[in-house]
Motif scaffolding. Structure first.
Motif, short mmCIF file in Angstrom:
data_model
loop_
_atom_site.label_atom_id
_atom_site.label_comp_id
_atom_site.label_asym_id
_atom_site.label_seq_id
_atom_site.Cartn_x
_atom_site.Cartn_y
_atom_site.Cartn_z
N GLY A 156 0.84 -1.19 0.00
CA GLY A 156 0.00 0.00 0.00
C GLY A 156 0.88 1.24 0.00
N SER A 157 0.37 2.32 -0.57
CA SER A 157 1.14 3.56 -0.58
C SER A 157 0.24 4.75 -0.29
CB SER A 157 1.85 3.75 -1.92
OG SER A 157 0.92 3.91 -2.96
N SER A 158 0.89 5.84 0.13
CA SER A 158 0.16 7.06 0.45
C SER A 158 1.14 8.24 0.48
CB SER A 158 -0.50 6.94 1.83
OG SER A 158 -0.97 8.20 2.28
N PRO A 159 0.68 9.40 0.07
CA PRO A 159 1.52 10.59 0.22
C PRO A 159 1.43 11.18 1.63
CG PRO A 159 -0.50 11.15 -0.93
CD PRO A 159 -0.51 9.66 -0.71
N LYS A 160 0.54 10.64 2.49
CA LYS A 160 0.27 11.22 3.81
C LYS A 160 1.03 10.57 4.96
CE LYS A 160 -4.45 12.41 2.52
NZ LYS A 160 -5.86 12.13 2.78
N SER A 161 0.92 9.22 5.09
CA SER A 161 1.48 8.56 6.27
C SER A 161 1.56 7.05 6.07
CB SER A 161 0.62 8.83 7.50
OG SER A 161 -0.63 8.18 7.38
N PHE A 162 2.32 6.38 6.97
CA PHE A 162 2.37 4.93 6.95
C PHE A 162 1.00 4.34 7.29
CE2 PHE A 162 7.00 5.62 7.86
CZ PHE A 162 7.47 5.07 6.67
N ASP A 163 0.32 4.94 8.26
CA ASP A 163 -1.02 4.46 8.64
C ASP A 163 -1.96 4.48 7.44
OD1 ASP A 163 -0.30 4.00 11.26
OD2 ASP A 163 -1.22 5.82 12.04
N ASP A 164 -1.89 5.55 6.67
CA ASP A 164 -2.73 5.69 5.50
C ASP A 164 -2.35 4.66 4.43
OD1 ASP A 164 -4.97 7.17 4.46
OD2 ASP A 164 -3.59 8.14 3.03
N ASN B 195 14.95 15.92 0.12
CA ASN B 195 14.97 15.83 1.58
C ASN B 195 13.60 15.77 2.23
OD1 ASN B 195 17.79 15.84 1.65
ND2 ASN B 195 17.86 18.07 1.65
N LYS B 196 12.58 15.38 1.45
CA LYS B 196 11.22 15.28 1.98
C LYS B 196 10.62 13.94 1.57
CE LYS B 196 6.77 17.49 2.04
NZ LYS B 196 5.75 18.03 1.21
N ILE B 197 9.92 13.30 2.51
CA ILE B 197 9.21 12.05 2.17
C ILE B 197 8.01 12.40 1.30
CG2 ILE B 197 7.96 10.05 3.04
CD1 ILE B 197 9.61 10.31 5.63
N VAL B 198 7.98 11.83 0.11
CA VAL B 198 6.89 12.11 -0.81
C VAL B 198 5.94 10.93 -0.97
CG1 VAL B 198 8.16 13.88 -2.08
CG2 VAL B 198 8.30 11.48 -2.83
N GLU B 199 6.38 9.75 -0.51
CA GLU B 199 5.50 8.57 -0.57
C GLU B 199 5.86 7.62 0.56
OE1 GLU B 199 3.85 5.63 -3.99
OE2 GLU B 199 6.03 5.75 -3.84
N TYR B 200 4.84 7.20 1.29
CA TYR B 200 4.98 6.22 2.35
C TYR B 200 4.48 4.89 1.79
CZ TYR B 200 5.34 10.30 5.38
OH TYR B 200 5.72 11.49 5.96
N ARG B 201 5.22 3.81 2.03
CA ARG B 201 4.83 2.50 1.53
C ARG B 201 4.84 1.47 2.65
NH1 ARG B 201 8.39 3.87 -3.44
NH2 ARG B 201 10.05 3.30 -2.01
N ALA B 202 3.87 0.57 2.59
CA ALA B 202 3.76 -0.49 3.59
C ALA B 202 3.56 -1.82 2.88
CB ALA B 202 2.58 -0.21 4.53
N ILE B 203 4.44 -2.78 3.18
CA ILE B 203 4.24 -4.14 2.71
C ILE B 203 3.45 -4.85 3.80
CG2 ILE B 203 5.34 -6.31 2.04
CD1 ILE B 203 7.79 -4.61 1.19
N VAL B 204 2.27 -5.35 3.43
CA VAL B 204 1.38 -5.95 4.41
C VAL B 204 0.92 -7.33 3.95
CG1 VAL B 204 0.54 -3.71 5.21
CG2 VAL B 204 -0.74 -4.94 3.46
N LYS B 205 0.53 -8.14 4.92
CA LYS B 205 -0.10 -9.43 4.64
C LYS B 205 -1.52 -9.34 5.17
CE LYS B 205 4.09 -12.06 4.46
NZ LYS B 205 4.70 -13.36 4.62
N VAL B 206 -2.47 -9.52 4.27
CA VAL B 206 -3.89 -9.43 4.60
C VAL B 206 -4.45 -10.85 4.69
CG1 VAL B 206 -6.15 -8.61 3.81
CG2 VAL B 206 -4.12 -7.17 3.51
N THR B 207 -5.14 -11.15 5.79
CA THR B 207 -5.70 -12.47 6.02
C THR B 207 -7.22 -12.42 5.85
OG1 THR B 207 -3.97 -12.91 7.64
CG2 THR B 207 -5.89 -14.36 7.69
#
Length: 75
Positions: A17-25, A56-68
């Motif tokens: 998943g990805s988001s320009p806002k946060s890891f939670d998003d 020097n700015k985070i422009v994309e947050y990404r999370a590798i997740v496993k969905v059950t």
């Protein structure tokens, strides 16, 4: 839905998943997108987090997740 005497079978899929806002998003986006094509989502496990940096700015947050999710039985 499985009855009390029937075993429950779960399946796990891996998503990014990805988001320009946060890891939670980013995590929420992965679950939201999975739920569009998969029923009975029961859990999410965050395997890894990373981000894309530009100037020097985070422009994309990404999370590798496993969905059950629980596998449905016919009949």
């Amino acid at each position: 839905m499985a009855k009390a005497h029937e075993p429950t079978v779960a399946k796990v899929i891996e998503l990014i998943g990805s988001s320009p806002k946060s890891f939670d998003d980013a995590i929420a986006n992965a679950v939201k997108e999975a739920a569009k094509t998969v029923r009975n989502v029961k859990g999410v496990y965050v395997q890894d987090l990373d981000g894309k940096v530009e100037g020097n700015k985070i422009v994309e947050y990404r999370a590798i997740v496993k969905v059950t999710f629980v596998v449905e039985r016919e009949g």
